[in-house]
Structures are given as C-alpha cells and as structure tokens.
Scaffold this motif. Structure first.
Motif, PDB file in Angstrom:
ATOM      1  N   SER A 184     -22.653  30.501  85.821  1.00 15.09           N
ATOM      2  CA  SER A 184     -22.949  29.336  84.982  1.00 15.09           C
ATOM      3  C   SER A 184     -23.138  28.067  85.809  1.00 15.09           C
ATOM      4  O   SER A 184     -23.566  27.049  85.279  1.00 15.09           O
ATOM      5  CB  SER A 184     -21.805  29.116  83.993  1.00 15.09           C
ATOM      6  OG  SER A 184     -20.638  28.687  84.686  1.00 15.09           O
ATOM      7  N   GLY A 185     -22.782  28.124  87.076  1.00 13.03           N
ATOM      8  CA  GLY A 185     -22.783  26.925  87.904  1.00 13.03           C
ATOM      9  C   GLY A 185     -21.390  26.334  88.033  1.00 13.03           C
ATOM     10  O   GLY A 185     -21.150  25.422  88.805  1.00 13.03           O
ATOM     11  N   ASN A 186     -20.444  26.868  87.258  1.00 16.74           N
ATOM     12  CA  ASN A 186     -19.047  26.440  87.320  1.00 16.74           C
ATOM     13  C   ASN A 186     -18.197  27.686  87.495  1.00 16.74           C
ATOM     14  O   ASN A 186     -17.968  28.438  86.558  1.00 16.74           O
ATOM     15  CB  ASN A 186     -18.648  25.687  86.045  1.00 16.74           C
ATOM     16  CG  ASN A 186     -17.219  25.192  86.073  1.00 16.74           C
ATOM     17  OD1 ASN A 186     -16.374  25.717  86.780  1.00 16.74           O
ATOM     18  ND2 ASN A 186     -16.927  24.171  85.290  1.00 16.74           N
TER      19      ASN A 186
ATOM     20  N   PHE B 128     -14.555  19.303  88.371  1.00 16.99           N
ATOM     21  CA  PHE B 128     -14.601  17.881  88.691  1.00 16.99           C
ATOM     22  C   PHE B 128     -13.600  17.554  89.804  1.00 16.99           C
ATOM     23  O   PHE B 128     -13.939  16.942  90.815  1.00 16.99           O
ATOM     24  CB  PHE B 128     -14.297  17.079  87.422  1.00 16.99           C
ATOM     25  CG  PHE B 128     -14.393  15.590  87.569  1.00 16.99           C
ATOM     26  CD1 PHE B 128     -15.628  14.964  87.650  1.00 16.99           C
ATOM     27  CD2 PHE B 128     -13.259  14.807  87.587  1.00 16.99           C
ATOM     28  CE1 PHE B 128     -15.727  13.580  87.763  1.00 16.99           C
ATOM     29  CE2 PHE B 128     -13.346  13.426  87.706  1.00 16.99           C
ATOM     30  CZ  PHE B 128     -14.588  12.810  87.787  1.00 16.99           C
ATOM     31  N   LYS B 129     -12.359  17.990  89.613  1.00 18.45           N
ATOM     32  CA  LYS B 129     -11.319  17.735  90.605  1.00 18.45           C
ATOM     33  C   LYS B 129     -11.634  18.420  91.933  1.00 18.45           C
ATOM     34  O   LYS B 129     -11.387  17.866  93.003  1.00 18.45           O
ATOM     35  CB  LYS B 129      -9.961  18.190  90.070  1.00 18.45           C
ATOM     36  CG  LYS B 129      -9.425  17.279  88.967  1.00 18.45           C
ATOM     37  CD  LYS B 129      -8.260  17.868  88.215  1.00 18.45           C
ATOM     38  CE  LYS B 129      -7.026  18.049  89.035  1.00 18.45           C
ATOM     39  NZ  LYS B 129      -5.860  18.478  88.221  1.00 18.45           N
TER      40      LYS B 129
ATOM     41  N   LEU C 221     -20.236   5.795  81.819  1.00 20.98           N
ATOM     42  CA  LEU C 221     -20.110   6.426  80.510  1.00 20.98           C
ATOM     43  C   LEU C 221     -21.457   6.341  79.818  1.00 20.98           C
ATOM     44  O   LEU C 221     -22.062   5.278  79.762  1.00 20.98           O
ATOM     45  CB  LEU C 221     -19.043   5.724  79.674  1.00 20.98           C
ATOM     46  CG  LEU C 221     -17.650   5.658  80.311  1.00 20.98           C
ATOM     47  CD1 LEU C 221     -16.731   4.813  79.442  1.00 20.98           C
ATOM     48  CD2 LEU C 221     -17.082   7.043  80.497  1.00 20.98           C
ATOM     49  N   LYS C 222     -21.924   7.472  79.302  1.00 20.10           N
ATOM     50  CA  LYS C 222     -23.218   7.485  78.636  1.00 20.10           C
ATOM     51  C   LYS C 222     -23.206   8.475  77.485  1.00 20.10           C
ATOM     52  O   LYS C 222     -22.339   9.356  77.435  1.00 20.10           O
ATOM     53  CB  LYS C 222     -24.331   7.806  79.628  1.00 20.10           C
ATOM     54  CG  LYS C 222     -24.206   9.173  80.270  1.00 20.10           C
ATOM     55  CD  LYS C 222     -25.302   9.387  81.287  1.00 20.10           C
ATOM     56  CE  LYS C 222     -25.209  10.794  81.865  1.00 20.10           C
ATOM     57  NZ  LYS C 222     -26.291  11.066  82.791  1.00 20.10           N
ATOM     58  N   PRO C 223     -24.153   8.350  76.565  1.00 16.85           N
ATOM     59  CA  PRO C 223     -24.220   9.302  75.457  1.00 16.85           C
ATOM     60  C   PRO C 223     -24.475  10.702  75.997  1.00 16.85           C
ATOM     61  O   PRO C 223     -25.102  10.862  77.058  1.00 16.85           O
ATOM     62  CB  PRO C 223     -25.414   8.824  74.627  1.00 16.85           C
ATOM     63  CG  PRO C 223     -25.702   7.447  75.082  1.00 16.85           C
ATOM     64  CD  PRO C 223     -25.187   7.320  76.481  1.00 16.85           C
TER      65      PRO C 223
ATOM     66  N   THR D 160     -19.118  15.001  85.438  1.00 12.99           N
ATOM     67  CA  THR D 160     -19.937  15.344  86.605  1.00 12.99           C
ATOM     68  C   THR D 160     -19.623  14.384  87.741  1.00 12.99           C
ATOM     69  O   THR D 160     -19.200  13.253  87.514  1.00 12.99           O
ATOM     70  CB  THR D 160     -21.452  15.261  86.313  1.00 12.99           C
ATOM     71  OG1 THR D 160     -21.755  13.954  85.824  1.00 12.99           O
ATOM     72  CG2 THR D 160     -21.897  16.309  85.317  1.00 12.99           C
ATOM     73  N   VAL D 161     -19.807  14.861  88.941  1.00 15.16           N
ATOM     74  CA  VAL D 161     -19.653  14.032  90.141  1.00 15.16           C
ATOM     75  C   VAL D 161     -21.007  14.005  90.830  1.00 15.16           C
ATOM     76  O   VAL D 161     -21.607  15.048  91.066  1.00 15.16           O
ATOM     77  CB  VAL D 161     -18.606  14.622  91.119  1.00 15.16           C
ATOM     78  CG1 VAL D 161     -18.552  13.821  92.403  1.00 15.16           C
ATOM     79  CG2 VAL D 161     -17.245  14.691  90.479  1.00 15.16           C
TER      80      VAL D 161
END
Length: 116
Positions: free
Chosen positions: A18-20, A35-36, A99-101, A112-113
């Motif tokens: 999945s990419g994660n 993220f961490k 922060l964004k929609p 996301t980083v």
C-alpha cells in the motif's frame, strides 16, 4: 545449466504494498507510525550529517542512552510526535505544519511528511 528468467518470475508470488508497511502488517495506528518513522529517519539523518557522537546527541537532546537507542533503532512506541518535532528543531531543522482540506471525500484526514 541455463536458468529461464521468465519461469522463475512467473513462480514468484508477491503482493503489491500500500506504500505504508505498517498498514500492510495490520497495525491499527499505521498512519501515525509511518509519520513517526519518517521523523525518526530525519532525526538520524541530521545526527549523521552533523557527525555527532552518542554523548553529544544525548547532551544536545537531553535524552538518556535508552532513548538514544530507541531513536537509532526506530522504536516508535516510546516516542511522541511532539518529542520528535522538538528533537528536529534542536538539530537545526525547521518544521512547518500545514492543515488543508482532505484530497478526497473521506471523513478522516491523513498525515504526511514532505522533506525539502
């Protein structure tokens, strides 16, 4: 003996991730762990680029040997995002939180980083 590459490739089973990796392994808080993980990777990159030894890192970040080991080995459970942000700042990295929609109609945003 000549090995037929096409036969070998057709016999290998694989699954597209999945990419994660944390999500792929079924962790409940996979997005936070990813993220961490990236924050820890950036901390270790900053330490390496500054050629800091273990004692210098402990003194600079005000951490003990156990926490340094956790950082260097990517052990995420003992580390909060706030601590990781602070360590990055101490190591001279600027952080910007945007922060964004959400990009989709999903009810939950994502972490996301982006490293510049």
């Amino acid at each position: 003996m000549k090995v037929n590459q096409a036969n070998i490739e057709s016999e290998i089973e694989f699954e597209v991730g999945s990419g994660n990796v944390f999500a792929d392994l079924g962790f409940e808080n996979a997005e936070e762990m990813s993220f961490k993980s990236e924050l820890v990777r950036q901390i270790n990159r900053a330490i390496s680029s500054q050629n800091l030894n273990s004692q210098q890192v402990r003194d600079l970040l005000h951490i003990d040997e156990e926490m340094l080991v956790n950082l260097s080995r990517g052990r995420l459970t003992e580390l909060t995002i706030e601590h990781l942000f602070r360590y990055l700042n101490i190591l001279g990295r600027d952080l910007e939180v945007v922060l964004k929609p959400p990009s989709t109609a999903s009810s939950q945003g994502k972490l996301t980083v982006t490293v510049i």
